[in-house]
Design an enzyme around this catalytic site. Structure first.
Site, PDB file in Angstrom:
ATOM      1  N   GLU A   6       0.847  -1.189   0.000  1.00 34.29           N
ATOM      2  CA  GLU A   6       0.000   0.000   0.000  1.00 34.29           C
ATOM      3  C   GLU A   6       0.879   1.235   0.000  1.00 34.29           C
ATOM      4  OE1 GLU A   6      -3.407   2.188   2.733  1.00 34.29           O
ATOM      5  OE2 GLU A   6      -3.127   0.008   2.841  1.00 34.29           O
ATOM      6  N   SER A 186       6.837   6.324  -1.442  1.00 35.51           N
ATOM      7  CA  SER A 186       8.080   5.608  -1.719  1.00 35.51           C
ATOM      8  C   SER A 186       8.797   5.177  -0.441  1.00 35.51           C
ATOM      9  CB  SER A 186       9.018   6.461  -2.586  1.00 35.51           C
ATOM     10  OG  SER A 186       8.387   6.803  -3.802  1.00 35.51           O
ATOM     11  N   ARG A 187       8.060   5.087   0.646  1.00 35.21           N
ATOM     12  CA  ARG A 187       8.587   4.612   1.928  1.00 35.21           C
ATOM     13  C   ARG A 187       9.630   5.562   2.543  1.00 35.21           C
ATOM     14  NH1 ARG A 187       4.704   1.887   0.808  1.00 35.21           N
ATOM     15  NH2 ARG A 187       4.416  -0.314   1.329  1.00 35.21           N
ATOM     16  N   LEU A 188       9.706   6.794   2.072  1.00 35.49           N
ATOM     17  CA  LEU A 188      10.621   7.765   2.673  1.00 35.49           C
ATOM     18  C   LEU A 188       9.863   8.500   3.781  1.00 35.49           C
ATOM     19  CD1 LEU A 188      13.573   8.597   2.235  1.00 35.49           C
ATOM     20  CD2 LEU A 188      12.728  10.546   0.904  1.00 35.49           C
TER      21      LEU A 188
END
Length: 209
Positions: A6, A186-188
């Site tokens: 997700e 982007s998981r940052l």
């Protein structure tokens, strides 16, 4: 499960948007989850550790942020209660998926005074008072025995208040570390940690996601 993903789309979290007091910041996030009518907005996954070092966790409900800590209520003779008795160091996590937010609290749990436990127990619905009073939490019990005990206590106390059992009451978790996590694309992710200093102030710093 490897293909379950997700993406996060929240605006994120900046140091300028955070309150200097992490308990006040925690209160804001919990209040916003309550106001948004999220499911169980005060649910927290509490982790405790046994005397031999075995961790265990379960979901309990946060009932207040006051007196310098986070308050919840449970059975003192439950597994978590027995583990807290020998090792008060605990941690809990709260996750609000629609907001892409997570909060982690690390600290020590100590019993609240009896008056506070009495007051909260009396505020609970009658049926909840009954079930708390009869339950040998974390111990083997048949459904039939539990229902028989409910019927027995309902006969003894046909209306509220039911006396608070001595083995039931509150804990307050006094934190020495609180983290606020906010999902980003982007998981940052954004992640900030507050650490209590010896003088009682809080050191705040950004952590890598």
């Amino acid at each position: 499960m490897k293909d379950v993903r997700e993406e996060y789309h929240a605006d994120g979290l900046t140091e300028a948007s955070l309150h200097d007091d992490p308990l006040e910041q925690a209160r804001r996030w919990v209040d916003e989850a309550i106001e948004a009518a999220l499911p169980l907005p005060n649910a927290m996954t509490l982790a405790t550790v046994s005397a031999d070092g075995q961790p265990s966790s379960r979901v309990v409900l946060l009932k207040g942020i006051e007196a310098g800590g986070f308050t919840f209520f449970t059975h003192y003779d439950s597994r978590k209660g027995e583990e807290i008795a020998v090792n008060p160091k605990v941690s809990f996590t709260m996750f609000w998926q629609p907001f892409d937010r997570q909060m982690i609290v690390i600290g020590e749990a100590h019993k609240v005074d009896q008056q506070e436990s009495d007051s909260y127990f009396a505020s609970r619905p009658y049926a909840s008072q009954i079930s708390a009073a009869i339950s040998p939490q974390s111990r083997p019990a048949s459904r039939a025995w539990l229902e028989d005990e409910v019927a027995r206590l309902e006969q003894a106390f046909p209306s509220a208040p039911v006396p608070r059992p001595a083995q039931w009451g509150g804990y307050r978790i006094v934190a020495h570390e609180i983290q606020f996590w906010h999902g980003r694309p982007s998981r940052l992710h954004d992640r900030f940690r507050y650490q209590r200093q010896e003088d009682g102030s809080w050191l705040r710093e950004r952590l890598a996601p």
